[in-house]
Design an enzyme around this catalytic site. Sequence first.
Site, short mmCIF file in Angstrom:
data_model
loop_
_atom_site.label_atom_id
_atom_site.label_comp_id
_atom_site.label_asym_id
_atom_site.label_seq_id
_atom_site.Cartn_x
_atom_site.Cartn_y
_atom_site.Cartn_z
CE1 TYR A 239 29.13 102.51 11.98
CE2 TYR A 239 30.90 102.68 10.40
CZ TYR A 239 30.09 101.91 11.19
OH TYR A 239 30.24 100.54 11.21
CG ASP B 264 18.21 90.12 7.07
OD1 ASP B 264 18.10 90.77 6.02
OD2 ASP B 264 17.23 89.82 7.79
CG ASP C 24 35.55 93.58 8.68
OD1 ASP C 24 35.97 94.37 7.81
OD2 ASP C 24 35.84 93.68 9.88
CG ASP D 211 32.72 98.94 9.18
OD1 ASP D 211 33.75 98.32 8.84
OD2 ASP D 211 32.67 99.63 10.22
CE LYS E 210 16.27 93.90 8.40
NZ LYS E 210 16.08 92.50 7.98
#
Length: 359
Positions: free
Chosen positions: A141, A223, A251, A247, A191
């Site tokens: 970001y 994942d 959610d 992020d 990851k």
Amino acid sequence: MVLNLTVLPGDGIGPEVTDQAVQVLKAVVAKFGHQLQLETKLIGGAALEAANDPLPADTIQSCLASKAVLLGAVGSPKFDKNPGDLRPEAGLLRIRRELGAYANLRPAVFFPALEDCSPLRAEIVRGTDIMIVRELLGGAYFGQPRSIEEKDGERVAVNTMRYAEHEVERIARVAFNLAMKRKKKVLSVDKANVLECSRLWRDVVTQIAKDYPEVKLGHQYVDSAAMLLVQRPADFDVVLTENMFGDILSDQAGGVVGSLGLLASASIGGPVGLYEPVHGSAPDIAGKGIANPLGAILSAAMLLRHSFHLEKEAGSIENAVSAVLLQGARTADLAGKTHASISTAEMGRKVVQAVENFS
């Protein structure tokens, strides 16, 4: 105590839910004998319309002069074709950077009254109480270079994921310190099998864990963590992860506990804390008076806890929210087929009344 706040209502449903959070804060300060000083400023699309800047200078000045900032939401489809620096979201990224808010705390707590709201079976989701600790000022970001350029007759986009050791260390310490006050478990999500950033992340977090021998540290690929969050959400305690992964996972956690409208957040680490619901501006329901204000109201509780260290006052809000849900109060996102829905303002009024009755 004088609570000196800047309020940034923002866009979409932001003004509606923020107003209810402010009403609840007014009830809290009246009950506990504090004073509330509020300054309201523009950010996001509202600021673009007024000043052609998603974060005007006077907004920054007001925020830096406050002890805490309460934000509604930013984002509007009318600015989707604007250049990156003139989009509402640019104001959000800038205010986080201006405030030095590198640690984003996103709790996902399952309320027993909402067993019918989760898409998961009650026996799976029951007992879920997760604190997602998301690094907020690094990663893709903020990383440079970033661009969309023409190359060989087509557009090519570049984003850069970047982390320095000190950035990982400081967010890791936030997570471990929180874990010491909870169940003493940290799951670091990365990851590392394919990303160099994640390999550095995992190495630094492992080193920091040595300073917290009482805390059990685990590592998980993002994942796999996403899968486990659905399979065994109650097993999670503190989840530590980088900006983009946090992020996304937060959610998902909102869906697990019943609604994104329930999720609060605190962005801390700098001199001024930033508090906002996770749900975003939801322009499709803006102005209809049906948005869930509980995420904003619970963000106000986090504001009291983290910026003013008022634990009892924060608890009065959290207990009030739990009480009104037990009474059957539901906004449209929570009503389902078994409850009548109430308006944003009515939900806010019920929480105010519950705060006033808190003992």
